[in-house]
Structure formats: C-alpha cells, structure tokens
Design a protein around this motif. Sequence first.
Motif, PDB file in Angstrom:
ATOM      1  N   ILE A   5      18.233  39.266 -11.690  1.00 60.57           N
ATOM      2  CA  ILE A   5      18.053  38.744 -10.259  1.00 60.57           C
ATOM      3  C   ILE A   5      19.166  39.244  -9.537  1.00 60.57           C
ATOM      4  O   ILE A   5      20.353  39.343  -9.577  1.00 60.57           O
ATOM      5  N   HIS A   6      18.724  40.325  -8.572  1.00 64.49           N
ATOM      6  CA  HIS A   6      19.535  40.794  -7.535  1.00 64.49           C
ATOM      7  C   HIS A   6      20.005  39.787  -6.487  1.00 64.49           C
ATOM      8  O   HIS A   6      19.043  38.751  -6.170  1.00 64.49           O
ATOM      9  N   GLY A   7      21.105  39.677  -6.144  1.00 57.67           N
ATOM     10  CA  GLY A   7      21.605  38.859  -4.963  1.00 57.67           C
ATOM     11  C   GLY A   7      21.802  37.278  -5.550  1.00 57.67           C
ATOM     12  O   GLY A   7      21.482  36.240  -4.891  1.00 57.67           O
ATOM     13  N   ALA A   8      21.967  37.136  -6.750  1.00 52.53           N
ATOM     14  CA  ALA A   8      22.091  36.174  -7.401  1.00 52.53           C
ATOM     15  C   ALA A   8      23.217  34.897  -6.893  1.00 52.53           C
ATOM     16  O   ALA A   8      23.047  33.853  -7.347  1.00 52.53           O
ATOM     17  N   THR A   9      24.092  35.516  -6.074  1.00 49.36           N
ATOM     18  CA  THR A   9      24.957  34.724  -5.648  1.00 49.36           C
ATOM     19  C   THR A   9      24.952  34.511  -3.892  1.00 49.36           C
ATOM     20  O   THR A   9      25.364  33.836  -3.147  1.00 49.36           O
ATOM     21  N   GLY A  13      18.561  34.858  -3.813  1.00 48.26           N
ATOM     22  CA  GLY A  13      18.645  35.062  -5.341  1.00 48.26           C
ATOM     23  C   GLY A  13      19.234  33.839  -6.119  1.00 48.26           C
ATOM     24  O   GLY A  13      18.823  33.460  -6.984  1.00 48.26           O
ATOM     25  N   ALA A  14      19.998  33.243  -5.334  1.00 50.60           N
ATOM     26  CA  ALA A  14      20.848  32.107  -5.900  1.00 50.60           C
ATOM     27  C   ALA A  14      19.918  30.977  -6.354  1.00 50.60           C
ATOM     28  O   ALA A  14      19.665  30.297  -7.332  1.00 50.60           O
ATOM     29  N   PRO A  15      18.760  30.660  -5.465  1.00 50.67           N
ATOM     30  CA  PRO A  15      17.923  29.487  -5.747  1.00 50.67           C
ATOM     31  C   PRO A  15      17.138  29.819  -6.961  1.00 50.67           C
ATOM     32  O   PRO A  15      16.838  28.905  -7.644  1.00 50.67           O
ATOM     33  N   LEU A  16      16.732  31.137  -7.032  1.00 49.94           N
ATOM     34  CA  LEU A  16      15.813  31.688  -8.184  1.00 49.94           C
ATOM     35  C   LEU A  16      16.445  31.430  -9.491  1.00 49.94           C
ATOM     36  O   LEU A  16      16.206  30.984 -10.501  1.00 49.94           O
ATOM     37  N   ALA A  17      17.953  32.109  -9.232  1.00 45.87           N
ATOM     38  CA  ALA A  17      18.465  32.188 -10.549  1.00 45.87           C
ATOM     39  C   ALA A  17      18.881  30.752 -11.043  1.00 45.87           C
ATOM     40  O   ALA A  17      18.757  30.377 -12.245  1.00 45.87           O
ATOM     41  N   PRO A  26      16.767  32.607 -19.725  1.00 44.98           N
ATOM     42  CA  PRO A  26      18.036  33.928 -19.815  1.00 44.98           C
ATOM     43  C   PRO A  26      18.012  34.324 -18.552  1.00 44.98           C
ATOM     44  O   PRO A  26      17.143  35.083 -18.106  1.00 44.98           O
ATOM     45  N   VAL A  27      19.375  34.246 -17.771  1.00 47.54           N
ATOM     46  CA  VAL A  27      19.264  34.933 -16.528  1.00 47.54           C
ATOM     47  C   VAL A  27      20.374  36.023 -16.415  1.00 47.54           C
ATOM     48  O   VAL A  27      21.668  35.437 -16.939  1.00 47.54           O
ATOM     49  N   VAL A  28      20.252  37.016 -15.837  1.00 40.74           N
ATOM     50  CA  VAL A  28      21.146  38.081 -15.611  1.00 40.74           C
ATOM     51  C   VAL A  28      21.429  38.146 -14.294  1.00 40.74           C
ATOM     52  O   VAL A  28      20.531  38.496 -13.598  1.00 40.74           O
ATOM     53  N   ALA A  29      22.571  37.991 -13.638  1.00 38.85           N
ATOM     54  CA  ALA A  29      22.825  38.095 -12.379  1.00 38.85           C
ATOM     55  C   ALA A  29      23.466  39.456 -12.101  1.00 38.85           C
ATOM     56  O   ALA A  29      24.610  39.904 -12.596  1.00 38.85           O
ATOM     57  N   ILE A  30      22.779  40.001 -11.042  1.00 38.67           N
ATOM     58  CA  ILE A  30      23.478  41.231 -10.833  1.00 38.67           C
ATOM     59  C   ILE A  30      24.698  41.327  -9.590  1.00 38.67           C
ATOM     60  O   ILE A  30      24.330  40.550  -8.676  1.00 38.67           O
ATOM     61  N   ALA A  31      25.927  41.848  -9.898  1.00 30.81           N
ATOM     62  CA  ALA A  31      26.877  41.673  -9.009  1.00 30.81           C
ATOM     63  C   ALA A  31      27.572  43.036  -8.850  1.00 30.81           C
ATOM     64  O   ALA A  31      27.541  43.885  -9.768  1.00 30.81           O
ATOM     65  N   ALA A  36      32.468  38.081 -10.419  1.00 30.10           N
ATOM     66  CA  ALA A  36      31.587  37.069  -9.883  1.00 30.10           C
ATOM     67  C   ALA A  36      31.317  36.224 -11.136  1.00 30.10           C
ATOM     68  O   ALA A  36      31.278  36.444 -12.095  1.00 30.10           O
ATOM     69  N   ALA A  37      31.058  34.656 -10.750  1.00 38.18           N
ATOM     70  CA  ALA A  37      30.755  33.707 -11.446  1.00 38.18           C
ATOM     71  C   ALA A  37      29.280  33.228 -11.172  1.00 38.18           C
ATOM     72  O   ALA A  37      29.329  32.869  -9.841  1.00 38.18           O
ATOM     73  N   VAL A  38      28.338  32.976 -11.923  1.00 35.66           N
ATOM     74  CA  VAL A  38      26.908  32.408 -11.602  1.00 35.66           C
ATOM     75  C   VAL A  38      26.811  31.403 -12.665  1.00 35.66           C
ATOM     76  O   VAL A  38      26.810  31.831 -13.861  1.00 35.66           O
ATOM     77  N   ASP A  39      26.663  30.432 -12.269  1.00 38.62           N
ATOM     78  CA  ASP A  39      26.343  29.323 -13.214  1.00 38.62           C
ATOM     79  C   ASP A  39      25.063  29.372 -14.140  1.00 38.62           C
ATOM     80  O   ASP A  39      23.774  29.922 -13.811  1.00 38.62           O
ATOM     81  N   ASN A  40      25.488  29.516 -15.562  1.00 33.72           N
ATOM     82  CA  ASN A  40      24.377  29.551 -16.514  1.00 33.72           C
ATOM     83  C   ASN A  40      23.609  30.925 -16.420  1.00 33.72           C
ATOM     84  O   ASN A  40      22.350  31.039 -16.800  1.00 33.72           O
ATOM     85  N   ALA A  41      24.447  31.790 -16.193  1.00 30.72           N
ATOM     86  CA  ALA A  41      23.799  33.261 -16.198  1.00 30.72           C
ATOM     87  C   ALA A  41      24.948  34.072 -16.376  1.00 30.72           C
ATOM     88  O   ALA A  41      26.114  34.101 -16.489  1.00 30.72           O
ATOM     89  N   ARG A  42      24.428  35.425 -16.814  1.00 32.98           N
ATOM     90  CA  ARG A  42      25.433  36.358 -17.580  1.00 32.98           C
ATOM     91  C   ARG A  42      25.531  37.390 -16.386  1.00 32.98           C
ATOM     92  O   ARG A  42      24.509  38.076 -15.792  1.00 32.98           O
ATOM     93  N   VAL A  43      26.694  37.871 -15.929  1.00 36.91           N
ATOM     94  CA  VAL A  43      26.883  38.725 -14.908  1.00 36.91           C
ATOM     95  C   VAL A  43      27.036  40.100 -15.328  1.00 36.91           C
ATOM     96  O   VAL A  43      27.892  40.215 -16.249  1.00 36.91           O
ATOM     97  N   MET A  44      26.226  41.046 -14.827  1.00 37.60           N
ATOM     98  CA  MET A  44      26.423  42.413 -15.003  1.00 37.60           C
ATOM     99  C   MET A  44      26.479  42.978 -13.668  1.00 37.60           C
ATOM    100  O   MET A  44      26.082  42.772 -12.527  1.00 37.60           O
TER     101      MET A  44
END
Length: 287
Positions: A5-9, A13-17, A26-31, A36-44
């Motif tokens: 997910i681009h823009g997961a913060t 992007g956040a509502p979709l994540a 499984p969600v990968v948040a691009i940052a 950066a911290a995104v609930d229930n997601a791995r940040v890359m």
Amino acid sequence: MTFVIHGATGAQGAPLAALLAAANKPVVAIARDAGAAVDNARVMVADYSSVRQLTEVYSGADGVFVHLPLGAEDDRRTYARNIVAAVRAARPARVVFSTSGAVVDAPGNVLQEQQDSAVSTLMRGLEDSGVSHVVIAPRMFLENLLLPPVIDAVGEEGALRYPLAVGFAVSWASHLDVADTAAALFEQPDITGVVSVGQYPAITGPDLAEAFSARRGRDVAYEAIDPALFGESIAPLIGAGAAAGVAGLYQTLATLPDNTISPERSAQKLLGLVPRTVEQWLADIGM
C-alpha cells in the motif's frame, strides 16, 4: 498473500491498509521513514524516485495500491515512469491505481487528463506492462469538506461554504469508498479498465448541507463562495501556489454543468458497491 500500500499513513492508503488488515491479509506499508508505524502492517522503505526500492517492495506482491503524490508535474511524471518500471520488473499479481480525483473517463471534458500528464503516463505504462491492473476514478472527495475553513464555519456559524454553485451536482466519494473499491478489485482480477467511484445520482451543495443538518441536529445552510476566496482561505494550510491551483480548478468547474461519474463503469454497477451517503460518511468518521 501480501498487499503493498502506497500512502498507508495517508488519506487514501490508511483506510485500505486498515481494511485489509482487518480481513487478516498481510499488509506492507510503503514509507520513506523506516521509523514509520502502521498498525498491523510491515513497513518497508521505498521512495517514488527509486526504481530499485519500488521493485523490491513490489516483488512477490499479490496486490499493489498506488496513487501519485502531490507535487510538481515533472516530478510526478518521473514517479509514474518509475512505478511502471518497477511493475514491469517485479510483476506483482495485481495493481490498483487511484487517480485521486483526476478525470480520466470523460473524453471531451475540459478536465480530462492530457496525454502527457503523470496520471496518463502511469495509466499507459500499466496497460503496456501486461500486469493485471485496474484504475479507480473518483471525482471529488468528501474529505475536502473537513478543511478547517469549511468545517469550522459549519460548527460555528451553521454555514457550509464551498466554491461550487448551488445547483452544481457532484459525484462525491470518500476515501473510505475508495478503500472499499480497491479491496474488492484486488479480489476480482477480471475487472479491468476504469472503475468510477462516486455518488450517482450526484448531489448538490444544499444536499450536503441537509446531510450535515441531519447528522448534527441543527440547521446548516449551504453558501456558494468565490473560488478565489476559497483559495485564499486554504493558502495558510497548503501554500499559496497549491491554493492557487485549487482555486483554478474550481474556476474551471464553474464553466461545466456538473462533475459526475458515468453509471456504466461505476463501482455500483461493476462491483455492487454503493458509496456512502454524506450522513453515513459523517457517522463513520465520527463527525
């Protein structure tokens, strides 16, 4: 099964994540920031300017959600080309691209994206990549109504002031509607092309005010204001240059009869998804 997910913060992007994570996917948040911290997601960490970084995070993904950030159009075109190059290299199973309100489904409309725009560049590149993809095309976001100059006047004066004529109809959508649509499209790879997202039939400014009145239990009246005045009110928030661009958009909208989606390619018809009413949206965001 991993979804990138681009823009997961951010706004889209956040509502979709959150929606995907709630479904135990499984969600990968691009940052850009490794912290950066995104609930229930791995940040890359990945930057739009790096094809290598984008390729790394796209590799092995079952779905990628992407939208272009705000900025100079030359930079956005570069980002579009880099995204396409990474998609070609990584070959994710599915790409969902939100135009973020850019008009791509109304040939002949003065707002239709030009062929050399960043949005058009990304759309063409995805089409030529051979990777399964689909384009989500909202028109105007309800979240625009949460800008402080707008929402503060609603609360303090009972006035919903916005730079659209009283009878101007818009197919409003929320970021939550985009998230619902993107999640559904990840599951339906047979749907390609452009999927329009927004209320149909479209609604007017007084309709918005009526929904605010019902939600808040007090009268709210709609007032159409000059686009230039609106631009001045948001300049302290987004900068003078960006505000001038927003004012210019609404000045162009004033020359059109409406800003509505076509029902033939709508999420309602293709996915059976009905966008939230304004009152439902206000309830969902706790306003």
